[in-house]
Design a protein around this motif. Structure first.
Motif, short mmCIF file in Angstrom:
data_model
loop_
_atom_site.label_atom_id
_atom_site.label_comp_id
_atom_site.label_asym_id
_atom_site.label_seq_id
_atom_site.Cartn_x
_atom_site.Cartn_y
_atom_site.Cartn_z
N ARG A 243 27.28 43.47 32.78
CA ARG A 243 26.48 43.95 33.92
C ARG A 243 25.70 42.80 34.55
O ARG A 243 25.32 42.87 35.72
CB ARG A 243 25.53 45.06 33.48
CG ARG A 243 24.50 44.68 32.45
CD ARG A 243 23.47 45.80 32.27
NE ARG A 243 22.49 45.48 31.25
CZ ARG A 243 22.57 45.85 29.99
NH1 ARG A 243 23.62 46.57 29.58
NH2 ARG A 243 21.64 45.52 29.11
N HIS B 24 28.38 49.84 26.60
CA HIS B 24 28.77 49.24 27.87
C HIS B 24 29.72 48.07 27.61
O HIS B 24 29.94 47.66 26.47
CB HIS B 24 27.55 48.78 28.69
CG HIS B 24 26.56 47.99 27.92
ND1 HIS B 24 25.37 48.51 27.48
CD2 HIS B 24 26.58 46.71 27.46
CE1 HIS B 24 24.69 47.60 26.82
NE2 HIS B 24 25.42 46.49 26.78
N GLU B 25 30.27 47.53 28.70
CA GLU B 25 31.29 46.47 28.60
C GLU B 25 30.63 45.13 28.30
O GLU B 25 29.60 44.79 28.90
CB GLU B 25 32.08 46.41 29.90
CG GLU B 25 33.41 45.69 29.77
CD GLU B 25 34.27 45.81 31.03
OE1 GLU B 25 35.49 45.89 30.90
OE2 GLU B 25 33.68 45.82 32.14
N ILE C 244 37.22 40.71 26.71
CA ILE C 244 36.26 41.58 27.42
C ILE C 244 36.68 43.02 27.14
O ILE C 244 37.83 43.40 27.36
CB ILE C 244 36.28 41.31 28.94
CG1 ILE C 244 35.83 39.88 29.24
CG2 ILE C 244 35.39 42.32 29.67
CD1 ILE C 244 35.95 39.50 30.71
N ARG C 245 35.73 43.81 26.65
CA ARG C 245 36.05 45.21 26.36
C ARG C 245 34.77 46.03 26.27
O ARG C 245 33.66 45.48 26.23
CB ARG C 245 36.86 45.33 25.07
CG ARG C 245 36.11 44.98 23.82
CD ARG C 245 36.92 45.27 22.56
NE ARG C 245 36.17 44.94 21.36
CZ ARG C 245 36.11 43.73 20.84
NH1 ARG C 245 36.78 42.72 21.40
NH2 ARG C 245 35.40 43.52 19.74
N PHE C 246 34.96 47.33 26.18
CA PHE C 246 33.83 48.25 26.09
C PHE C 246 33.34 48.32 24.64
O PHE C 246 34.13 48.48 23.71
CB PHE C 246 34.25 49.64 26.56
CG PHE C 246 33.13 50.63 26.59
CD1 PHE C 246 32.25 50.68 27.66
CD2 PHE C 246 32.97 51.54 25.55
CE1 PHE C 246 31.21 51.60 27.69
CE2 PHE C 246 31.93 52.46 25.57
CZ PHE C 246 31.05 52.49 26.64
N SER C 247 32.04 48.19 24.46
CA SER C 247 31.44 48.26 23.12
C SER C 247 30.97 49.69 22.85
O SER C 247 30.08 50.20 23.54
CB SER C 247 30.27 47.28 23.01
OG SER C 247 29.60 47.47 21.78
#
Length: 342
Positions: free
Chosen positions: A159, A133-134, A125-128
């Motif tokens: 989200r 957004h994540e 899981i990470r920010f793109s």
């Protein structure tokens, strides 16, 4: 000195504080548990989508046909509302549902890609930076004869999970508010049920202190408070008996004291008159109500009597002495005095 709080305002806020802490703890735990569950479900769902896309894209990985792979990724990603990325073991992107593969960086350093090459399945899981957004990423290794031919990566914005958690949190808070209102009413009832008997007992004890032994309220309370009420009733009954006995004895002594032919008066250690019978009033030519609290020197102007009083107050032994009261008439008083202890 600071004013002490009533028992009600010590119990009731404590109950409310416990309820508030419980609701906050339940909301936090439920939200964390739900988010963890949704993330697990999302991971399984993304893995299933990657496996499903493998059956369509695998034939075009060996030999590699990047145009067809990219077209399939865009088509499948649109229908599944999922970002699909196809990579070679080197990290080169050959297909993506949202971007042009030629403009994308090499992904070999991505955590999920490294795990997929090593274990067959990777997740992170990470920010793109591309989408802003994540996201949650799940990478699935496409193998043929034990050799990795490519990696299919599926991704979905977090989200979705956040919205689901917020919805659940809202429902939990609403339910918690309803429970809090109900619990507040219950705690108010419990607090009043404890404090009301205590207030009744307090009022009862004040009545006893004022000499009213007839009042005896019916106290309906928990066992400990009811036991206190029973003890107070027993104490009031015994106190009433003792006071009646003291009053009766006082009246008997007063009657005996008043009917004596001998004059008797009592002084405190400062030589002030505290009691006197009728015979003493006649001998000293005074009225007790008028001289009560005054010194013997003010009432009887006789040095012999003054000396006798001082001696009687300092000598622990009983004294017996004749005092000349009126030299002209030759009146002599036989005085006896002793200290009353305790």
């Amino acid at each position: 000195m600071a004013r002490k709080k009533r028992l009600f305002w010590q119990l009731y806020p404590s109950y409310l504080f416990i309820i508030l802490i419980a609701i906050v703890a339940i909301t936090w735990y439920a939200s964390s548990a739900v988010k963890h569950f949704l993330l697990q479900e999302m991971t399984s769902d993304l893995e299933a989508r990657a496996r499903l896309f493998e059956s369509q894209a695998a034939p075009y990985l060996a030999p590699l046909q990047p145009e067809i792979v990219d077209r399939l990724a865009k088509k499948m990603g649109k229908h599944a509302s999922t970002r699909i990325t196809v990579l070679l073991p080197s990290g080169q992107v050959v297909g993506d549902s949202h971007e042009d593969p030629a403009s994308m960086d090499n992904h070999v350093d991505r955590l999920e890609i490294q795990e997929a090459i090593k274990n067959g399945l990777g997740q992170s899981i990470r920010f793109s930076r591309t989408l802003g957004h994540e996201l949650m990423y799940v990478a699935w290794a496409v193998k043929r004869e034990g050799r990795v031919m490519g990696i299919i990566r599926t991704a979905i914005p977090l989200r979705v999970v956040d919205q689901a958690v917020q919805t659940i949190q809202g429902k939990i808070v609403l339910c918690g508010a309803i429970i809090a209102v109900f619990a507040t009413l219950v705690s108010l009832f419990v607090s009043r049920r404890i404090t009301r008997p205590v207030e009744e007992i307090r009022g009862w004890s004040e009545s006893i202190a004022k000499g009213d032994f007839q009042r005896k309220p019916e106290v309906s309370a928990p066992e400990e408070i009811e036991a206190l009420s029973v003890s107070l009733a027993h104490m009031a009954e015994e106190l009433h008996k003792q006071i009646d006995m003291v009053v009766r004895q006082r009246n008997e002594i007063q009657a005996m004291f008043s009917s004596m032919a001998e004059g008797v008066f009592a002084l405190d250690m400062d030589e002030h008159i505290i009691s006197m019978n009728r015979a003493a009033e006649e001998m000293l030519s005074c009225n007790f109500e008028e001289v009560k609290g005054r010194s013997i020197q003010e009432v009887a102007r006789n040095l012999g009597l003054h000396h006798f009083v001082k001696e009687a107050l300092t000598d622990p032994r009983p004294l017996d002495k004749d005092i000349l009261i009126s030299p002209e008439e030759g009146v002599v008083l036989n005085c006896q005095g002793s200290i009353l202890k305790d």
